[in-house]
Write a protein that holds these residues in place. Structure first.
Motif, mmCIF file in Angstrom:
data_model
loop_
_atom_site.group_PDB
_atom_site.id
_atom_site.type_symbol
_atom_site.label_atom_id
_atom_site.label_comp_id
_atom_site.label_asym_id
_atom_site.label_seq_id
_atom_site.Cartn_x
_atom_site.Cartn_y
_atom_site.Cartn_z
ATOM 1 N N GLY A 19 0.794 -1.222 0.000
ATOM 2 C CA GLY A 19 0.000 0.000 0.000
ATOM 3 C C GLY A 19 0.824 1.268 0.000
ATOM 4 O O GLY A 19 0.286 2.360 0.024
ATOM 5 N N LEU A 29 3.526 7.754 -1.323
ATOM 6 C CA LEU A 29 2.068 7.630 -1.224
ATOM 7 C C LEU A 29 1.735 6.601 -0.156
ATOM 8 O O LEU A 29 2.361 5.554 -0.099
ATOM 9 C CB LEU A 29 1.487 7.138 -2.556
ATOM 10 C CG LEU A 29 1.638 8.063 -3.760
ATOM 11 C CD1 LEU A 29 1.336 7.300 -5.047
ATOM 12 C CD2 LEU A 29 0.701 9.260 -3.615
ATOM 13 N N PHE A 30 0.769 6.917 0.675
ATOM 14 C CA PHE A 30 0.316 5.910 1.631
ATOM 15 C C PHE A 30 -1.180 6.064 1.877
ATOM 16 O O PHE A 30 -1.754 7.136 1.663
ATOM 17 C CB PHE A 30 1.111 5.966 2.941
ATOM 18 C CG PHE A 30 0.948 7.245 3.725
ATOM 19 C CD1 PHE A 30 -0.083 7.394 4.639
ATOM 20 C CD2 PHE A 30 1.842 8.290 3.560
ATOM 21 C CE1 PHE A 30 -0.226 8.563 5.373
ATOM 22 C CE2 PHE A 30 1.714 9.474 4.287
ATOM 23 C CZ PHE A 30 0.678 9.608 5.194
ATOM 24 N N GLY A 31 -1.800 4.989 2.335
ATOM 25 C CA GLY A 31 -3.233 4.987 2.591
ATOM 26 C C GLY A 31 -3.544 5.182 4.073
ATOM 27 O O GLY A 31 -2.682 4.993 4.928
ATOM 28 N N VAL A 32 -4.768 5.574 4.338
ATOM 29 C CA VAL A 32 -5.245 5.773 5.710
ATOM 30 C C VAL A 32 -6.550 4.994 5.836
ATOM 31 O O VAL A 32 -7.377 5.036 4.923
ATOM 32 C CB VAL A 32 -5.508 7.271 5.974
ATOM 33 C CG1 VAL A 32 -5.975 7.505 7.403
ATOM 34 C CG2 VAL A 32 -4.261 8.084 5.671
ATOM 35 N N GLN A 37 -7.915 9.903 11.100
ATOM 36 C CA GLN A 37 -7.194 11.104 10.702
ATOM 37 C C GLN A 37 -5.710 10.767 10.644
ATOM 38 O O GLN A 37 -5.245 9.806 11.254
ATOM 39 C CB GLN A 37 -7.366 12.196 11.763
ATOM 40 C CG GLN A 37 -8.740 12.836 11.812
ATOM 41 C CD GLN A 37 -8.816 13.824 12.970
ATOM 42 O OE1 GLN A 37 -8.710 13.430 14.114
ATOM 43 N NE2 GLN A 37 -8.996 15.094 12.655
ATOM 44 N N VAL A 38 -4.971 11.608 9.922
ATOM 45 C CA VAL A 38 -3.520 11.491 9.917
ATOM 46 C C VAL A 38 -2.957 12.401 11.011
ATOM 47 O O VAL A 38 -3.351 13.564 11.115
ATOM 48 C CB VAL A 38 -2.921 11.886 8.564
ATOM 49 C CG1 VAL A 38 -1.396 11.749 8.588
ATOM 50 C CG2 VAL A 38 -3.506 11.031 7.446
ATOM 51 N N PHE A 133 4.282 10.042 10.193
ATOM 52 C CA PHE A 133 2.835 10.019 9.985
ATOM 53 C C PHE A 133 2.254 8.828 10.723
ATOM 54 O O PHE A 133 2.838 7.758 10.713
ATOM 55 C CB PHE A 133 2.486 9.859 8.499
ATOM 56 C CG PHE A 133 3.098 10.883 7.634
ATOM 57 C CD1 PHE A 133 2.516 12.129 7.485
ATOM 58 C CD2 PHE A 133 4.281 10.620 6.968
ATOM 59 C CE1 PHE A 133 3.097 13.095 6.707
ATOM 60 C CE2 PHE A 133 4.875 11.578 6.182
ATOM 61 C CZ PHE A 133 4.275 12.818 6.047
ATOM 62 N N VAL A 136 -5.035 7.873 13.623
ATOM 63 C CA VAL A 136 -5.781 7.779 14.872
ATOM 64 C C VAL A 136 -7.251 7.996 14.519
ATOM 65 O O VAL A 136 -7.569 8.765 13.597
ATOM 66 C CB VAL A 136 -5.249 8.810 15.894
ATOM 67 C CG1 VAL A 136 -5.352 10.236 15.369
ATOM 68 C CG2 VAL A 136 -5.929 8.692 17.245
#
Lengths: 319, 319
Positions: A19, A29-32, A37-38, A133, A136
């Motif tokens: 990912g 690039l990264f997903g959440v 929230q980041v 990063f 939460v």
């Protein structure tokens, strides 16, 4: 730019986790996960200011990431990844190899892969910039402003050792190899209680990490929450190596010593058992050291309830 | 730490945008729309290396953010926010005021609020660290590896002016106030084509920002995509201020000059009309300058199709 790329590729590239598009493109690039929230934080470490020129580069790589992970812990966020900026006066391959090993060992252990960065030649002195990063649950991060009167005040880990190590290395305490061996790890290899901190979300009210001294950092919680606090000095968890030192020195180290990278947090009295269970599971030492009160200001009292004056100020980067 | 906090609060704090918890806690928090990834990049700017000590601090504040926004543009990401790390040898209030104004003016215009940071005293020289984050639809970011044979190669803006400005300021070109006035803005106040870049997502294949010279940067696309390319030198958009300069100098400035912070991207031939319409809407100049080919390596040819040798190498930070 090839040299720049080679430095990153040679010392810092690791297989990108699922990912994540990592080192090598213009951005990482990264997903959440949905509903999260980041949380993000950045810290600069400057040679001669935040670390000694002859510090073990493996410890420095560890600490550069640890001080940032500590900010994620303070919010209860789970690490997602990090960026590293390195400004170096010259390329020392042994140094870079060790620095990268220390950095990656903690990154791997913390689930916080290095996903990008920038290396550049500096005019003079090493400057390290790390950005982390984490994620939460939206609206659930532990904020400095969330303390309420009646809350217990808790501290993780122990206090004072990093400050004594710094004094020994700076020469403001007389040379003592035996003592230095016992306190050096606290200064150079801090271990923020990341998983414990994630478990605190929903249990604790306010939290922050102790970077500039307990008294001063707790003061930020009080300012942001509009509260006062009582701190019981004799209940503060101090590093065992401090027990033979002068009591005035110990008091300064424990109340005003920085570089701790443990948590100070507040929670209602009915959370005590849950927090103690969480601490046991996470193998973290968590100690109740006082309480949040209505009003303002921090009072520190000894075992007899006598007030200890707070003339020992914290550290001001520009004073 | 109060001094540190005061610096941030005094010069850099702005009202936090909706959904963001900004300056003042251990981390900044921000949200990401469902179905999006976070794109992030960090850059270090070192005094004496990336900027002159006497540079206009307002321009420096602008550029410190612009070079990072340029990385978001390269992926087609929409800015969400940024972090600023500042390491300063001393506190110069006029300098900080102007730096913050330049930084915030671009941040506001770009929808990229400053949401956190770190200030510290440096041993010597200013070091600026900026980290930006943006969002881009998951799986849709423009990557360096996505070029395909047959793609047109496009460049936004014009080339060469920043390099000529740098040479004038370094003294490697004879003093020329008139010329400097015309090219200085390109070096000191670059304007990455952010909204145009977001519109390219879905239209373009590969993209990157031109920071180290077109030839070298395009080489990264070729390496990552496993392709070659033909570049038509006479079709490269050059800054009008360059027209009276020596042709060899112009060639170096256009092909190998860095600090451009415009895009180089590739797209299929059937996207020409859509890209031209997008450029018109975004008031961006977009020029077709060559094509991606099977094989490997970059060939640059003049109007007669004669090959121009590429001995002019780009800039290597550690060479």
């Amino acid at each position: 730019l090839n040299g720049e790329f080679d430095l990153i590729a040679r010392y810092f590239a690791r297989p990108a986790p699922a990912g994540v598009t990592g080192v090598g493109d213009d951005c990482a690039l990264f997903g959440v996960e949905p509903g999260n929230q980041v949380a993000t934080s950045t810290d600069l470490l400057v040679e001669g200011r935040h670390f000694f020129s002859d510090v073990d580069p493996r410890a420095l790589g560890h600490k550069a990431l640890a001080v940032n992970l500590s900010d994620l812990a303070a919010m209860g966020a789970r690490p997602l990844g990090c960026l590293l900026g390195l400004s170096l006066p010259s390329v020392n391959h042994g140094w870079l190899q060790s620095f990268a090993e220390g950095f990656h060992a903690l990154a791997a252990r913390s689930g916080c892969p290095l996903i990008g960065g920038d290396t550049t030649r500096s005019a003079s002195g090493i400057v390290i910039s790390v950005t982390v990063f984490g994620q939460v649950e939206a609206g659930k991060a532990m904020l400095r402003s969330a303390a309420l009167p009646g809350d217990d005040i808790w501290v993780t880990g122990t206090l004072g050792a990093a400050d004594v190590a710094l004094r020994l290395l700076q020469g403001s305490l007389p040379e003592d190899e035996h003592l230095l061996r016992k306190v050096r790890g606290a200064l150079e290899m801090p271990e923020p209680p990341l998983s414990f901190a994630q478990g605190l979300v929903g249990l604790a009210h306010a939290a922050l990490d102790i970077s500039d001294g307990l008294a001063q950092d707790l003061g930020h919680i009080l300012d942001e929450s509009g509260c006062g606090a009582l701190l019981r000095y004799d209940e503060l968890p101090r590093d065992p190596a401090l027990q033979c030192l002068d009591p005035d020195l110990v008091r300064q180290a424990v109340l005003a010593g920085g570089d701790v990278y443990q948590l100070c947090f507040t929670a209602t009295v009915d959370r005590r058992a849950a927090i103690e269970a969480l601490a046991r599971d996470a193998r973290v030492c968590a100690t109740r050291v006082g309480e949040i009160q209505a009003g303002s200001g921090l009072r520190v009292v000894d075992a007899q309830g006598v007030r200890i004056p707070l003339e020992v100020a914290g550290y001001d980067h520009f004073s």
